[in-house]
Design an enzyme around this catalytic site. Structure first.
Site, PDB file in Angstrom:
ATOM      1  CG  ASP A   1       1.348   7.788   2.213  1.00  0.00           C
ATOM      2  OD1 ASP A   1       0.163   7.476   1.979  1.00  0.00           O
ATOM      3  OD2 ASP A   1       1.941   7.464   3.257  1.00  0.00           O
TER       4      ASP A   1
ATOM      5  N   GLY B   1       1.177   8.146  -5.063  1.00  0.00           N
ATOM      6  CA  GLY B   1       0.853   6.966  -5.865  1.00  0.00           C
ATOM      7  C   GLY B   1       0.410   5.810  -4.990  1.00  0.00           C
TER       8      GLY B   1
ATOM      9  CG  PHE C   1       2.305   0.759  -1.213  1.00  0.00           C
ATOM     10  CD1 PHE C   1       1.293  -0.170  -1.128  1.00  0.00           C
ATOM     11  CD2 PHE C   1       2.605   1.530  -0.081  1.00  0.00           C
ATOM     12  CE1 PHE C   1       0.568  -0.345   0.052  1.00  0.00           C
ATOM     13  CE2 PHE C   1       1.877   1.374   1.110  1.00  0.00           C
ATOM     14  CZ  PHE C   1       0.862   0.433   1.164  1.00  0.00           C
TER      15      PHE C   1
ATOM     16  CG  HIS D   1       1.690  -2.794  11.094  1.00  0.00           C
ATOM     17  ND1 HIS D   1       1.809  -2.276  12.378  1.00  0.00           N
ATOM     18  CD2 HIS D   1       1.301  -1.749  10.316  1.00  0.00           C
ATOM     19  CE1 HIS D   1       1.503  -0.993  12.354  1.00  0.00           C
ATOM     20  NE2 HIS D   1       1.197  -0.650  11.131  1.00  0.00           N
TER      21      HIS D   1
HETATM   22  C1  LIG Z   1       0.537   2.890   9.398  1.00  0.00           C
HETATM   23  S1  LIG Z   1       0.886   4.210   8.288  1.00  0.00           S
HETATM   24  C2  LIG Z   1       2.656   4.379   8.425  1.00  0.00           C
HETATM   25  C3  LIG Z   1       3.125   5.771   8.063  1.00  0.00           C
HETATM   26  C4  LIG Z   1       4.643   6.004   8.240  1.00  0.00           C
HETATM   27  N1  LIG Z   1       5.434   5.037   7.515  1.00  0.00           N
HETATM   28  C5  LIG Z   1       4.978   5.997   9.720  1.00  0.00           C
HETATM   29  O1  LIG Z   1       5.439   4.956  10.234  1.00  0.00           O
HETATM   30  O2  LIG Z   1       4.765   7.022  10.374  1.00  0.00           O
HETATM   31  C6  LIG Z   1       0.694   3.418   6.705  1.00  0.00           C
HETATM   32  C7  LIG Z   1       0.872   4.365   5.526  1.00  0.00           C
HETATM   33  O3  LIG Z   1       0.638   3.646   4.307  1.00  0.00           O
HETATM   34  C8  LIG Z   1      -0.035   4.520   3.411  1.00  0.00           C
HETATM   35  N2  LIG Z   1      -0.728   3.728   2.387  1.00  0.00           N
HETATM   36  C9  LIG Z   1      -1.822   2.935   2.536  1.00  0.00           C
HETATM   37  N3  LIG Z   1      -2.145   2.386   1.362  1.00  0.00           N
HETATM   38  C10 LIG Z   1      -1.251   2.816   0.436  1.00  0.00           C
HETATM   39  C11 LIG Z   1      -1.073   2.567  -0.947  1.00  0.00           C
HETATM   40  N4  LIG Z   1      -1.893   1.747  -1.604  1.00  0.00           N
HETATM   41  N5  LIG Z   1      -0.033   3.182  -1.572  1.00  0.00           N
HETATM   42  C12 LIG Z   1       0.811   4.025  -0.889  1.00  0.00           C
HETATM   43  N6  LIG Z   1       0.697   4.285   0.431  1.00  0.00           N
HETATM   44  C13 LIG Z   1      -0.333   3.675   1.091  1.00  0.00           C
HETATM   45  C14 LIG Z   1      -0.982   5.281   4.327  1.00  0.00           C
HETATM   46  O4  LIG Z   1      -1.495   6.473   3.732  1.00  0.00           O
HETATM   47  C15 LIG Z   1      -0.103   5.541   5.546  1.00  0.00           C
HETATM   48  O5  LIG Z   1       0.596   6.751   5.446  1.00  0.00           O
END
Ligand SMILES: C[S@@+](CC[C@H](N)C(=O)[O-])C[C@H]1O[C@@H](n2cnc3c(N)ncnc32)[C@H](O)[C@@H]1O
Length: 333
Positions: free
Chosen positions: A197, A223, A225, A242
């Protein structure tokens, strides 16, 4: 038929949401957990004006969130106990997240989004939600707590619905605190896992609930994604796609495809639009994605189109007996 009363309660539902969110912010359910309190005691414990707190409690008692005795003692109820910090799958972080003025104001800007297609949050505040949460540590922490609480509600069912035998490594991409990864590792003693994350969201270590066995097979990588993900046999992407536009989703999926081991799988865990029994929840979540991160919920066919655009195969759908489904996709030939 006169539908006015129903319509009125729908129109004014934001007031209910504001009252409950204020109770969550003040921690009223936590204070009532150890037993009934007078209004004066409760006001002093939560740091509120006694008269005003009484007005709030009148509404919350009428809603069944709390109870009051004839002697004027306030107590929790099964409904209000769901706002306790220690409740399994607590809704307190969700209510507190809505209470954040930036989030609340963004929902007030929905008309702008519908007129223009813009993300309300960004149009109003000039930054996207991730930049805002990185700059506002408490809002970021409440968001991550909320995702963790919501994931707690489905993690075991999702982990149990998929057969991970034949895989050795799994990465929970955008995994937040890694609750889903914990559930997957707990059920699959042969698997090693990484939660991936953003630096501000990545956990210091495994959840406090993790067993020694899970902790010994757990690692964390911070990092972005859009640039890279750790190599793995399986990627979990729960409630990640989403948050993003179609173009950005294809970029995330391509990053995963590049690092995916031969024969590996990408497991997308999402609400799916128009699924019987979940229509309103997924449609409401879709609006939430429009207002806050600028993403959208999708049908299974729309998700398949993204997989194919990223060089993956159309998905096999795995039901989890919860509001989310698993879409299993592999590298296309
Ligand atoms: C809606 S949350 C979902 C978290 C987890 N998968 C859950 O369902 O409980 C989206 C996640 O994507 C991460 N995120 C957003 N942009 C990101 C990026 N560029 N690289 C890595 N993670 C990212 C956020 O920090 C967050 O933890």
């Amino acid at each position: 038929m006169d539908v006015t009363p129903d319509l009125r309660s729908l129109v004014t539902a934001f007031r209910t949401s504001a009252a409950i969110s204020t109770a969550a912010e003040l921690g009223i359910s936590d204070e009532l957990a150890s037993g009934p309190l007078t209004l004066a005691q409760l006001a002093s414990r939560v740091g509120a004006d006694e008269d005003t707190l009484g007005r709030l409690m009148r509404v919350l008692v009428a809603l069944g969130v709390y109870a009051v005795s004839t002697e004027g003692l306030y107590a929790g109820t099964p409904l209000g106990d769901g706002l306790r910090t220690d409740a399994a799958g607590s809704l307190r972080p969700l209510a507190r997240m809505l209470q954040d003025p930036a989030t609340w104001a963004a929902w007030g800007h929905l008309t702008h989004s519908v007129r223009t297609g813009d993300t309300a949050f960004e149009a109003l505040h000039g930054v996207d939600v991730w930049t805002y949460r990185a700059a506002h540590a408490e809002a970021g922490a409440i968001f991550n707590d909320n995702m963790t609480a919501l994931t707690t509600r489905v993690a075991a069912a999702v982990a149990g619905a998929y057969d991970f035998s034949g895989l050795e490594t799994v990465a929970d991409v955008g995994g937040g605190h890694g609750l889903l990864l914990e559930a997957v590792l707990a059920r699959n003693e042969h698997l090693r896992g990484t939660v991936f994350d953003l630096p501000q969201a990545v956990p210091a270590g495994p959840p406090s609930t993790a067993s020694d066995s899970v902790a010994s097979r757990w690692s964390v990588v911070a990092g972005n994604f859009f640039e890279h993900v750790p190599a793995a046999d399986a990627y979990l992407l729960k409630k990640v796609l989403h948050d993003w536009s179609d173009e950005r989703c294809v970029e995330i999926l391509r990053t995963c495809r590049r690092s995916l081991a031969p024969g590996g799988v990408v497991l997308v865990v999402e609400l799916v639009l128009d699924r019987p029994g979940h229509e309103l929840d997924s449609a409401m979540s879709d609006l939430n994605m429009l207002v806050l991160p600028g993403g959208r919920e999708r049908t299974a066919a729309e998700l398949d189109a993204l997989f194919v655009a990223a060089g993956l195969e159309p998905a096999r759908l795995v039901d989890t007996d919860t509001d989310v489904v698993i879409l299993e996709t592999r590298a296309g030939r």
